[in-house]
Enzyme design. Structure first.
Site, PDB file in Angstrom:
ATOM      1  N   LYS A  14       0.814  -1.228   0.000  1.00  0.00           N
ATOM      2  CA  LYS A  14       0.000   0.000   0.000  1.00  0.00           C
ATOM      3  C   LYS A  14       0.850   1.282   0.000  1.00  0.00           C
ATOM      4  O   LYS A  14       0.392   2.306  -0.502  1.00  0.00           O
ATOM      5  CB  LYS A  14      -0.963   0.009   1.183  1.00  0.00           C
ATOM      6  N   ASN A  72      -4.875   2.131  -1.779  1.00  0.00           N
ATOM      7  CA  ASN A  72      -5.421   0.778  -1.973  1.00  0.00           C
ATOM      8  C   ASN A  72      -6.170   0.642  -3.291  1.00  0.00           C
ATOM      9  O   ASN A  72      -6.670  -0.433  -3.603  1.00  0.00           O
ATOM     10  CB  ASN A  72      -6.336   0.384  -0.813  1.00  0.00           C
ATOM     11  N   GLY A 110      -1.027   0.242  10.460  1.00  0.00           N
ATOM     12  CA  GLY A 110      -1.418   0.846   9.185  1.00  0.00           C
ATOM     13  C   GLY A 110      -2.872   1.300   9.165  1.00  0.00           C
ATOM     14  O   GLY A 110      -3.179   2.430   8.760  1.00  0.00           O
ATOM     15  N   ALA A 111      -3.780   0.445   9.618  1.00  0.00           N
ATOM     16  CA  ALA A 111      -5.207   0.777   9.553  1.00  0.00           C
ATOM     17  C   ALA A 111      -5.550   1.897  10.541  1.00  0.00           C
ATOM     18  O   ALA A 111      -6.229   2.865  10.185  1.00  0.00           O
ATOM     19  CB  ALA A 111      -6.038  -0.471   9.856  1.00  0.00           C
ATOM     20  N   LEU A 124     -12.677  -2.917  13.362  1.00  0.00           N
ATOM     21  CA  LEU A 124     -12.314  -3.020  11.945  1.00  0.00           C
ATOM     22  C   LEU A 124     -12.290  -4.480  11.494  1.00  0.00           C
ATOM     23  O   LEU A 124     -12.362  -4.775  10.305  1.00  0.00           O
ATOM     24  CB  LEU A 124     -10.944  -2.380  11.670  1.00  0.00           C
ATOM     25  N   TYR A 168     -13.724  -8.167  10.756  1.00  0.00           N
ATOM     26  CA  TYR A 168     -15.049  -8.712  10.394  1.00  0.00           C
ATOM     27  C   TYR A 168     -15.063 -10.238  10.435  1.00  0.00           C
ATOM     28  O   TYR A 168     -16.075 -10.854  10.149  1.00  0.00           O
ATOM     29  CB  TYR A 168     -15.490  -8.201   9.007  1.00  0.00           C
ATOM     30  N   GLY A 180     -16.261  -4.765  10.916  1.00  0.00           N
ATOM     31  CA  GLY A 180     -15.648  -4.061   9.784  1.00  0.00           C
ATOM     32  C   GLY A 180     -16.121  -4.521   8.409  1.00  0.00           C
ATOM     33  O   GLY A 180     -15.543  -4.111   7.402  1.00  0.00           O
TER      34      GLY A 180
HETATM   35  P1  NAP Z   1      -0.743  -3.707  11.671  1.00  0.00           P
HETATM   36  O1  NAP Z   1      -0.193  -2.568  10.891  1.00  0.00           O
HETATM   37  O2  NAP Z   1       0.021  -4.979  11.768  1.00  0.00           O
HETATM   38  O3  NAP Z   1      -1.015  -3.136  13.179  1.00  0.00           O
HETATM   39  C1  NAP Z   1      -1.368  -4.023  14.210  1.00  0.00           C
HETATM   40  C2  NAP Z   1      -1.797  -3.236  15.446  1.00  0.00           C
HETATM   41  O4  NAP Z   1      -2.272  -4.177  16.423  1.00  0.00           O
HETATM   42  C3  NAP Z   1      -0.679  -2.425  16.113  1.00  0.00           C
HETATM   43  O5  NAP Z   1      -1.221  -1.278  16.708  1.00  0.00           O
HETATM   44  C4  NAP Z   1      -0.189  -3.411  17.189  1.00  0.00           C
HETATM   45  O6  NAP Z   1       0.432  -2.784  18.294  1.00  0.00           O
HETATM   46  C5  NAP Z   1      -1.499  -4.027  17.637  1.00  0.00           C
HETATM   47  N1  NAP Z   1      -1.293  -5.339  18.249  1.00  0.00           N
HETATM   48  C6  NAP Z   1      -0.939  -6.484  17.637  1.00  0.00           C
HETATM   49  N2  NAP Z   1      -0.851  -7.478  18.545  1.00  0.00           N
HETATM   50  C7  NAP Z   1      -1.126  -6.937  19.764  1.00  0.00           C
HETATM   51  C8  NAP Z   1      -1.223  -7.446  21.081  1.00  0.00           C
HETATM   52  N3  NAP Z   1      -0.993  -8.735  21.334  1.00  0.00           N
HETATM   53  N4  NAP Z   1      -1.567  -6.599  22.083  1.00  0.00           N
HETATM   54  C9  NAP Z   1      -1.817  -5.300  21.832  1.00  0.00           C
HETATM   55  N5  NAP Z   1      -1.759  -4.740  20.608  1.00  0.00           N
HETATM   56  C10 NAP Z   1      -1.423  -5.552  19.575  1.00  0.00           C
HETATM   57  O7  NAP Z   1      -2.200  -4.145  11.143  1.00  0.00           O
HETATM   58  P2  NAP Z   1      -3.243  -3.235  10.317  1.00  0.00           P
HETATM   59  O8  NAP Z   1      -2.971  -3.381   8.869  1.00  0.00           O
HETATM   60  O9  NAP Z   1      -3.289  -1.900  10.935  1.00  0.00           O
HETATM   61  O10 NAP Z   1      -4.624  -4.016  10.589  1.00  0.00           O
HETATM   62  C11 NAP Z   1      -5.257  -4.003  11.856  1.00  0.00           C
HETATM   63  C12 NAP Z   1      -6.600  -4.711  11.785  1.00  0.00           C
HETATM   64  O11 NAP Z   1      -7.507  -3.992  10.950  1.00  0.00           O
HETATM   65  C13 NAP Z   1      -6.503  -6.128  11.195  1.00  0.00           C
HETATM   66  O12 NAP Z   1      -7.198  -6.997  12.034  1.00  0.00           O
HETATM   67  C14 NAP Z   1      -7.187  -6.030   9.858  1.00  0.00           C
HETATM   68  O13 NAP Z   1      -7.885  -7.235   9.557  1.00  0.00           O
HETATM   69  C15 NAP Z   1      -8.181  -4.887  10.078  1.00  0.00           C
HETATM   70  N6  NAP Z   1      -8.518  -4.194   8.806  1.00  0.00           N
HETATM   71  C16 NAP Z   1      -9.797  -4.253   8.360  1.00  0.00           C
HETATM   72  C17 NAP Z   1     -10.159  -3.628   7.178  1.00  0.00           C
HETATM   73  C18 NAP Z   1     -11.588  -3.702   6.674  1.00  0.00           C
HETATM   74  O14 NAP Z   1     -11.839  -3.446   5.478  1.00  0.00           O
HETATM   75  N7  NAP Z   1     -12.540  -3.977   7.520  1.00  0.00           N
HETATM   76  C19 NAP Z   1      -9.196  -2.915   6.442  1.00  0.00           C
HETATM   77  C20 NAP Z   1      -7.883  -2.849   6.949  1.00  0.00           C
HETATM   78  C21 NAP Z   1      -7.557  -3.506   8.137  1.00  0.00           C
HETATM   79  P3  NAP Z   1       2.017  -2.463  18.305  1.00  0.00           P
HETATM   80  O15 NAP Z   1       2.175  -1.203  17.517  1.00  0.00           O
HETATM   81  O16 NAP Z   1       2.347  -2.318  19.728  1.00  0.00           O
HETATM   82  O17 NAP Z   1       2.697  -3.647  17.642  1.00  0.00           O
END
Ligand code: NAP
Length: 287
Positions: A70, A91, A133-134, A226, A228, A249
């Site tokens: 992305k 995206n 990222g999200a 977010l 689903y 989501g």
């Molecule tokens: P990402 O960049 O990998 O970020 C992950 C986030 O989760 C970070 O803030 C991380 O904290 C936190 N995290 C992970 N494990 C943890 C734990 N054990 N305890 C506390 N915090 C934890 O992922 P992303 O791309 O932002 O995606 C996040 C979610 O959004 C995913 O589940 C994805 O499926 C969902 N999403 C949904 C849509 C939709 O269309 N509905 C679109 C995009 C994303 P740290 O910074 O401390 O590591």
């Protein structure tokens, strides 16, 4: 039927096997009577520029872009929409005369999903969980849609600090307040809209939740996860048990696809058509 006039759209990412985007776009093409096919393309590491160039040469109408490209894809575009440029993530690629223009329909999709559920951002005090990222993109959306205040809680404080600095600079006001996740008891005594933007609770880890404490959920009037998959997350259940409204989501996924489809085909998708696609998506995740 596929014939000589069929247009092609697709998804580039790695991995792509899990994607539900073909369900969205092929259903829309069928309902709208467009001669268009949407397929996933697996792009190997380091080959995103080649993939975009090749897609343009092959007259591909539009592309979605997913993890991990992305941000990397931006260098291969002729233009980037203002919101996507602020967020630093694209995206959706839309074909123009000289190359592809990049958009971020994840965020406009989330906004349309929230609006369709009657959830407001303007003037709201918001708790945002996560700084990946999200969540970073959600923080921008909240700034752009004039949220009163966003308490950004993350396990790693440095990441929350960085997002807050970027978004506050972009909008010229202290809208994002970075906090350590474990500091949630320090949130002001009031009710919030809470957006769950971490990856905690994603299937198959369906019983995980980023904050367990029931007292936290007493402070939430509306929770938006977010995630689903599962359709009802543990976060959503805890919000409901405390008397709040909770959403997943799936509509964000739906509307990011619909907005991309609208950009590619210069059409407006009706709420009735959106509803048909939503039912198909629900069927796809076993609901
Ligand atoms: P990402 O960049 O990998 O970020 C992950 C986030 O989760 C970070 O803030 C991380 O904290 C936190 N995290 C992970 N494990 C943890 C734990 N054990 N305890 C506390 N915090 C934890 O992922 P992303 O791309 O932002 O995606 C996040 C979610 O959004 C995913 O589940 C994805 O499926 C969902 N999403 C949904 C849509 C939709 O269309 N509905 C679109 C995009 C994303 P740290 O910074 O401390 O590591």
């Amino acid at each position: 039927m596929i014939d000589g006039k069929t247009r092609l759209c697709g998804l580039i990412g790695n991995p792509v096997e899990h994607t539900m985007s073909p369900v969205i776009h092929n259903t829309l093409a069928e309902k709208c009577g467009h001669n268009l096919v949407y397929v996933p393309f697996l792009v190997e590491c380091g080959r995103i520029a080649e993939a975009v160039k090749g897609a343009y040469a092959l007259n591909v109408l539009g592309m979605n872009v997913t993890v991990p490209y992305k941000s990397d894809v931006i260098g291969s575009l002729v233009e980037v929409d203002e919101l996507a440029s602020h967020i630093g993530a694209v995206n959706t690629l839309v074909r123009t005369e000289d190359g592809y223009k990049g958009y971020n329909t994840d965020m406009t999709g989330l906004y349309r999903a929230m609006t369709s559920e009657g959830i407001r951002i303007e003037d709201e005090e918001i708790v945002l969980l996560g700084a990946g990222g999200a969540a970073r993109a959600v923080a921008y959306l909240c700034g752009a849609q004039k949220a009163a205040k966003v308490y950004l809680l993350n396990r790693t404080l440095e990441k929350a600090d960085k997002v807050a600095e970027e978004v506050n600079n972009a909008f010229g006001r202290e809208v994002i307040v970075p906090m350590l996740l474990t500091d949630y008891p320090k949130l002001p005594e009031r009710k919030f809209l809470a957006i769950q933007g971490t990856s905690v609770g994603l299937a198959p880890h369906e019983e995980d939740v980023v904050i367990e404490d029931a007292a936290f959920y007493q402070k939430i009037h509306t929770g938006f996860d977010l995630i689903y998959k599962p359709f009802t997350t543990r976060f959503m259940r805890l919000v409901r048990e405390a008397g709040g409204e909770a959403y997943n989501g799936l509509k964000m996924l739906l509307y990011q696809g619909i907005i991309a489809y609208e950009l590619w085909n210069r059409v407006e998708i009706t709420e009735e058509e959106a509803g048909l696609v939503y039912e198909k998506l629900k069927g796809n995740i076993g609901k």
